[in-house]
Motif scaffolding. Structure first.
Motif, PDB file in Angstrom:
ATOM      1  N   GLU A   1     -26.855 -32.413 -24.633  1.00  0.00           N
ATOM      2  CA  GLU A   1     -25.738 -32.898 -23.319  1.00  0.00           C
ATOM      3  C   GLU A   1     -25.374 -34.509 -22.528  1.00  0.00           C
ATOM      4  N   LEU A   2     -24.433 -35.313 -22.854  1.00  0.00           N
ATOM      5  CA  LEU A   2     -25.087 -36.467 -21.644  1.00  0.00           C
ATOM      6  C   LEU A   2     -24.303 -36.290 -20.559  1.00  0.00           C
ATOM      7  N   HIS A   3     -24.687 -36.179 -19.855  1.00  0.00           N
ATOM      8  CA  HIS A   3     -24.270 -36.678 -18.118  1.00  0.00           C
ATOM      9  C   HIS A   3     -24.860 -37.952 -17.537  1.00  0.00           C
ATOM     10  N   GLU A   4     -23.376 -38.652 -17.611  1.00  0.00           N
ATOM     11  CA  GLU A   4     -23.092 -40.185 -16.972  1.00  0.00           C
ATOM     12  C   GLU A   4     -23.154 -39.761 -15.720  1.00  0.00           C
ATOM     13  N   LEU A   5     -24.516 -40.971 -15.190  1.00  0.00           N
ATOM     14  CA  LEU A   5     -24.267 -41.114 -13.573  1.00  0.00           C
ATOM     15  C   LEU A   5     -23.496 -42.604 -13.345  1.00  0.00           C
ATOM     16  N   LYS A   6     -21.969 -42.775 -12.688  1.00  0.00           N
ATOM     17  CA  LYS A   6     -22.258 -44.009 -12.822  1.00  0.00           C
ATOM     18  C   LYS A   6     -23.042 -44.920 -11.096  1.00  0.00           C
ATOM     19  N   GLY A   7     -23.029 -46.056 -11.995  1.00  0.00           N
ATOM     20  CA  GLY A   7     -24.125 -47.143 -10.368  1.00  0.00           C
ATOM     21  C   GLY A   7     -22.618 -47.827  -9.552  1.00  0.00           C
ATOM     22  N   SER A   8     -23.017 -48.114  -8.285  1.00  0.00           N
ATOM     23  CA  SER A   8     -22.597 -48.412  -7.945  1.00  0.00           C
ATOM     24  C   SER A   8     -22.027 -50.149  -8.035  1.00  0.00           C
ATOM     25  N   ARG A   9     -20.795 -50.369  -7.361  1.00  0.00           N
ATOM     26  CA  ARG A   9     -20.275 -51.804  -8.122  1.00  0.00           C
ATOM     27  C   ARG A   9     -20.958 -52.830  -6.910  1.00  0.00           C
ATOM     28  N   GLN A  10     -21.749 -52.161  -5.901  1.00  0.00           N
ATOM     29  CA  GLN A  10     -22.045 -52.994  -4.865  1.00  0.00           C
ATOM     30  C   GLN A  10     -23.066 -53.250  -5.375  1.00  0.00           C
ATOM     31  N   PRO A  11     -23.368 -55.160  -5.042  1.00  0.00           N
ATOM     32  CA  PRO A  11     -24.867 -55.985  -5.827  1.00  0.00           C
ATOM     33  C   PRO A  11     -25.711 -55.854  -4.428  1.00  0.00           C
ATOM     34  N   LEU A  24     -25.654 -41.765  -2.674  1.00  0.00           N
ATOM     35  CA  LEU A  24     -26.982 -40.714  -2.860  1.00  0.00           C
ATOM     36  C   LEU A  24     -26.277 -39.773  -4.307  1.00  0.00           C
ATOM     37  N   ASN A  25     -26.860 -39.942  -5.050  1.00  0.00           N
ATOM     38  CA  ASN A  25     -26.841 -38.603  -6.186  1.00  0.00           C
ATOM     39  C   ASN A  25     -27.746 -37.698  -6.102  1.00  0.00           C
ATOM     40  N   ARG A  26     -27.512 -36.433  -6.232  1.00  0.00           N
ATOM     41  CA  ARG A  26     -28.713 -35.427  -6.393  1.00  0.00           C
ATOM     42  C   ARG A  26     -28.728 -34.833  -7.485  1.00  0.00           C
ATOM     43  N   PHE A  27     -29.322 -34.201  -8.480  1.00  0.00           N
ATOM     44  CA  PHE A  27     -29.731 -33.993  -9.650  1.00  0.00           C
ATOM     45  C   PHE A  27     -31.090 -32.771 -10.357  1.00  0.00           C
TER      46      PHE A  27
END
Length: 102
Positions: A1-11, A24-27
Motif C-alpha cells: 500500500e502506498l501513502h503519499e506525504l506531499k512536501g511543502s512548496r516553500q523553499p 510537521l507530519n507524524r505517522f
C-alpha cells in the motif's frame, strides 16, 4: 500500500523567509516499511515516445513494483528506467531518489 506525504512548496534556502513554519507530519512506522523521497528531477524529466514528462504516477508505479527488491536492484532499475525514458533527451534537472527501509 502506498501513502503519499506531499512536501511543502516553500523553499529551504535562497528566498525563503526566516519566520516560515514548515508543516510537521507524524505517522506510525513499522518494521519493513519502505520510504521513498525524491526531488522533482525524475518525474519532470522529458522522454518517452512523445517527449513528455515522466510524471509522479509513473514513478510511484515503479516504487510499487520494486519495493520488495534489494537496494542494489532498486537503484539499477531506477537508473535503467530513467535512461530508457530519456532516450535522446538531455537531463534537465538534478535527480535525487532516496530509499529508507525500517
Amino acid at each position: 500500500e502506498l501513502h503519499e506525504l506531499k512536501g511543502s512548496r516553500q523553499p529551504i534556502g535562497g528566498s525563503a523567509p526566516t519566520d516560515f513554519d514548515y508543516e510537521l507530519n507524524r505517522f506510525e512506522i513499522k518494521k519493513e516499511d519502505m520510504f521513498y523521497m525524491f526531488s522533482d528531477g525524475y518525474p519532470d524529466q522529458f522522454g518517452g515516445p512523445k517527449g513528455k514528462k515522466y510524471m509522479n504516477k509513473r514513478l510511484k508505479d515503479v516504487f510499487i513494483d520494486i519495493y520488495t527488491e534489494t537496494p542494489s536492484y532498486q537503484r539499477e532499475r531506477l537508473r535503467e528506467e530513467l535512461i530508457k525514458w530519456m532516450g535522446d533527451h538531455e537531463q534537465i534537472d538534478d535527480i535525487l531518489v532516496m530509499c529508507i527501509k525500517i
